[in-house]
Enzyme design. Structure first.
Site, PDB file in Angstrom:
ATOM      1  N   LYS A 115      -4.533   2.828   5.268  1.00 35.88           N
ATOM      2  CA  LYS A 115      -4.226   4.119   5.913  1.00 35.88           C
ATOM      3  C   LYS A 115      -5.063   4.311   7.171  1.00 35.88           C
ATOM      4  O   LYS A 115      -4.593   4.891   8.144  1.00 35.88           O
ATOM      5  CB  LYS A 115      -4.461   5.283   4.940  1.00 35.88           C
ATOM      6  CG  LYS A 115      -3.560   5.235   3.725  1.00 35.88           C
ATOM      7  CD  LYS A 115      -2.542   6.344   3.683  1.00 35.88           C
ATOM      8  CE  LYS A 115      -1.355   5.882   2.848  1.00 35.88           C
ATOM      9  NZ  LYS A 115      -0.621   6.899   2.146  1.00 35.88           N
ATOM     10  N   LYS A 197       5.633  -3.239  -0.117  1.00 36.64           N
ATOM     11  CA  LYS A 197       6.124  -2.286  -1.124  1.00 36.64           C
ATOM     12  C   LYS A 197       7.014  -1.213  -0.479  1.00 36.64           C
ATOM     13  O   LYS A 197       6.826  -0.871   0.690  1.00 36.64           O
ATOM     14  CB  LYS A 197       4.962  -1.654  -1.907  1.00 36.64           C
ATOM     15  CG  LYS A 197       4.262  -0.516  -1.225  1.00 36.64           C
ATOM     16  CD  LYS A 197       3.489   0.369  -2.226  1.00 36.64           C
ATOM     17  CE  LYS A 197       2.967   1.589  -1.501  1.00 36.64           C
ATOM     18  NZ  LYS A 197       2.485   2.664  -2.316  1.00 36.64           N
ATOM     19  N   LYS A 200       7.281   5.706   0.939  1.00 37.82           N
ATOM     20  CA  LYS A 200       7.960   6.852   1.524  1.00 37.82           C
ATOM     21  C   LYS A 200       7.534   7.081   2.973  1.00 37.82           C
ATOM     22  O   LYS A 200       8.211   7.790   3.697  1.00 37.82           O
ATOM     23  CB  LYS A 200       7.824   8.107   0.667  1.00 37.82           C
ATOM     24  CG  LYS A 200       6.436   8.563   0.301  1.00 37.82           C
ATOM     25  CD  LYS A 200       6.557   9.883  -0.467  1.00 37.82           C
ATOM     26  CE  LYS A 200       5.649   9.989  -1.656  1.00 37.82           C
ATOM     27  NZ  LYS A 200       4.227  10.052  -1.341  1.00 37.82           N
TER      28      LYS A 200
HETATM   29  P1  ATP Z   1       2.856   6.708   0.988  1.00 37.37           P
HETATM   30  O1  ATP Z   1       3.881   5.798   1.542  1.00 37.37           O
HETATM   31  O2  ATP Z   1       2.846   8.072   1.627  1.00 37.37           O
HETATM   32  O3  ATP Z   1       1.510   6.099   0.850  1.00 37.37           O
HETATM   33  P2  ATP Z   1       3.826   6.149  -1.623  1.00 37.37           P
HETATM   34  O4  ATP Z   1       5.300   5.947  -1.502  1.00 37.37           O
HETATM   35  O5  ATP Z   1       2.976   4.974  -1.785  1.00 37.37           O
HETATM   36  O6  ATP Z   1       3.322   7.051  -0.457  1.00 37.37           O
HETATM   37  P3  ATP Z   1       2.438   7.883  -3.507  1.00 37.37           P
HETATM   38  O7  ATP Z   1       2.607   9.358  -3.458  1.00 37.37           O
HETATM   39  O8  ATP Z   1       1.200   7.334  -2.927  1.00 37.37           O
HETATM   40  O9  ATP Z   1       3.673   7.169  -2.825  1.00 37.37           O
HETATM   41  O10 ATP Z   1       2.612   7.388  -4.990  1.00 37.37           O
HETATM   42  C1  ATP Z   1       3.210   8.101  -6.034  1.00 37.37           C
HETATM   43  C2  ATP Z   1       3.379   7.206  -7.232  1.00 37.37           C
HETATM   44  O11 ATP Z   1       4.404   6.249  -7.009  1.00 37.37           O
HETATM   45  C3  ATP Z   1       2.133   6.392  -7.591  1.00 37.37           C
HETATM   46  O12 ATP Z   1       1.989   6.328  -9.001  1.00 37.37           O
HETATM   47  C4  ATP Z   1       2.441   5.026  -7.046  1.00 37.37           C
HETATM   48  O13 ATP Z   1       1.757   4.023  -7.745  1.00 37.37           O
HETATM   49  C5  ATP Z   1       3.924   4.930  -7.264  1.00 37.37           C
HETATM   50  N1  ATP Z   1       4.562   4.045  -6.293  1.00 37.37           N
HETATM   51  C6  ATP Z   1       4.564   4.187  -4.954  1.00 37.37           C
HETATM   52  N2  ATP Z   1       5.271   3.213  -4.359  1.00 37.37           N
HETATM   53  C7  ATP Z   1       5.744   2.426  -5.356  1.00 37.37           C
HETATM   54  C8  ATP Z   1       6.550   1.244  -5.389  1.00 37.37           C
HETATM   55  N3  ATP Z   1       7.018   0.696  -4.280  1.00 37.37           N
HETATM   56  N4  ATP Z   1       6.834   0.700  -6.591  1.00 37.37           N
HETATM   57  C9  ATP Z   1       6.377   1.262  -7.722  1.00 37.37           C
HETATM   58  N5  ATP Z   1       5.609   2.363  -7.763  1.00 37.37           N
HETATM   59  C10 ATP Z   1       5.290   2.952  -6.599  1.00 37.37           C
END
Ligand code: ATP
Ligand code: LTN
Length: 334
Positions: A115, A197, A200
């Site tokens: 980040k 991965k 969002k």
């Molecule tokens: P950002 O992109 O803003 O960092 P993010 O998509 O990684 O966000 P978070 O809010 O950080 O989402 O995560 C919410 C939950 O979703 C956490 O438990 C995280 O481990 C899970 N998660 C996020 N991305 C994935 C993915 N690609 N596959 C499986 N689990 C995920």
């Protein structure tokens, strides 16, 4: 333990549109585990402002996320679904835990490094101490289990380290939490770059399926998903794009990886992608319909927000008072 039940805590940031990765890696498991535990599911808005947010947008996204938790199948009368910012204990405990966390530990966090690289113009102290706030979230409720995607394991480790360090000095104050990682779906990859991965915050909307995407959009995005030129549906590291689609199909259909591979052996990628799109849409459309119902029922959602904040506060205060006493803060005069 609360009423003989073990405690489960998890949360998500209201930083963007929830993706299929968030759903399969986290939210879907929350629903599966809900009956077995006393649960706390937070919309972690304090974490969200470690990256600059538009206030109106953040407020809207946070409410949408809270409604999505419910629409995904979490009964808000049984599960404590609430905003982190409505329970001041999170920030208060985070401060105390900051004093039990080392700079060196935080420096090793890969999410921080990622980040910080992405937001080089705003490397604030909150971004750096993000894992301490997350530890506070978890420890505040004497949590036993934390269902998260694989990317959060390192944060769970530091939470355990902080709790053990604190307990070693002051006695058994905190329950030591365990992560819960699902066998499949724990890491859904980007549809445009299967080495990354699904996230969002990805700028390319075709890389992610959003929970609110309609059926046509879902199918179109899967059709465009990056795969390979081997023309062979098999589950291996050399074909990360196909492997990701097999994972998605398997979790959404409830079929095993082996059965999925058998079902599509010898078929073309086009047919397979369409089947993945169909099964994902079948999962998401009912959630979307429920979401729209809740959107209309403002009074119900407001009452949930109020009741659950009170419940969360009650348990948070219990732990916080214990901690404050241990570290030597004076009793309040009542
Ligand atoms: P950002 O992109 O803003 O960092 P993010 O998509 O990684 O966000 P978070 O809010 O950080 O989402 O995560 C919410 C939950 O979703 C956490 O438990 C995280 O481990 C899970 N998660 C996020 N991305 C994935 C993915 N690609 N596959 C499986 N689990 C995920
Ligand atoms: N950092 C987490 C969100 C989060 C969380 C938590 C998850 C904040 N506090 C406590 C589980 C338990 C993420 O998913 N990025």
């Amino acid at each position: 333990m609360i009423d003989d039940k073990k405690v489960l805590f998890s949360g998500m940031q209201a930083t963007g549109n929830i993706t299929l990765g968030n759903y399969l890696g986290a939210l879907k498991n929350w629903v599966t585990l809900a009956d077995e535990y006393e649960t706390f599911y937070s919309v972690v808005d304090l974490h969200s402002i470690t990256v600059r947010q538009d206030p109106a947008e953040l407020r809207k996204r946070a409410r949408n996320l809270l409604m999505l938790y419910i629409a995904a199948g979490l009964d808000p009368k049984k599960n404590c679904i609430y905003y982190q910012s409505h329970v001041s204990g999170h920030a208060e405990l985070a401060w105390i835990l900051n004093c039990f966390t080392y700079m060196g530990e935080l420096n090793r966090m890969t999410q921080y490094k990622d980040k910080a690289a992405k937001h080089a113009d705003n490397i604030n102290a909150g971004l750096f101490t993000y894992p301490v706030l997350m530890a506070a979230d978890i420890l505040l409720y004497q949590t036993d289990v934390v269902p998260v995607g694989k990317d959060q394991l390192q944060h769970l480790e530091i939470t355990r380290d902080i709790a053990q360090r604190f307990n070693a000095i002051y006695g058994d104050v905190f329950t030591i939490p365990e992560p819960y990682i699902a066998k499949t779906g724990a890491k859904i990859m980007s549809l445009q770059d299967p080495e990354k991965k699904m996230s969002k915050s990805d700028e390319n909307p075709n890389a992610s399926i959003y929970l609110m995407d309609d059926k046509d959009t879902i199918i179109r995005k899967f059709k465009r998903a990056v795969t390979d030129s081997l023309a062979n549906i098999a589950y291996n590291e050399e074909q990360p794009g196909i492997k990701n689609l097999i994972d998605i199909y398997s979790v959404c259909s409830g079929k095993s990886i082996e059965d999925t591979v058998k079902e599509f052996e010898g078929k073309g990628y086009g047919d397979f992608k369409l089947a993945v799109g169909e099964v994902v849409a079948d999962k998401l459309v009912p959630i979307q319909e429920r979401f729209h119902e809740y959107e209309k029922d403002k009074a119900f959602i407001d009452s949930i927000i109020k009741e659950n904040a009170e419940k969360a506060n009650y348990y948070a205060q219990k732990t916080l008072r214990k901690v404050q006493k241990k570290v030597g803060f004076p009793d309040k005069i009542r």
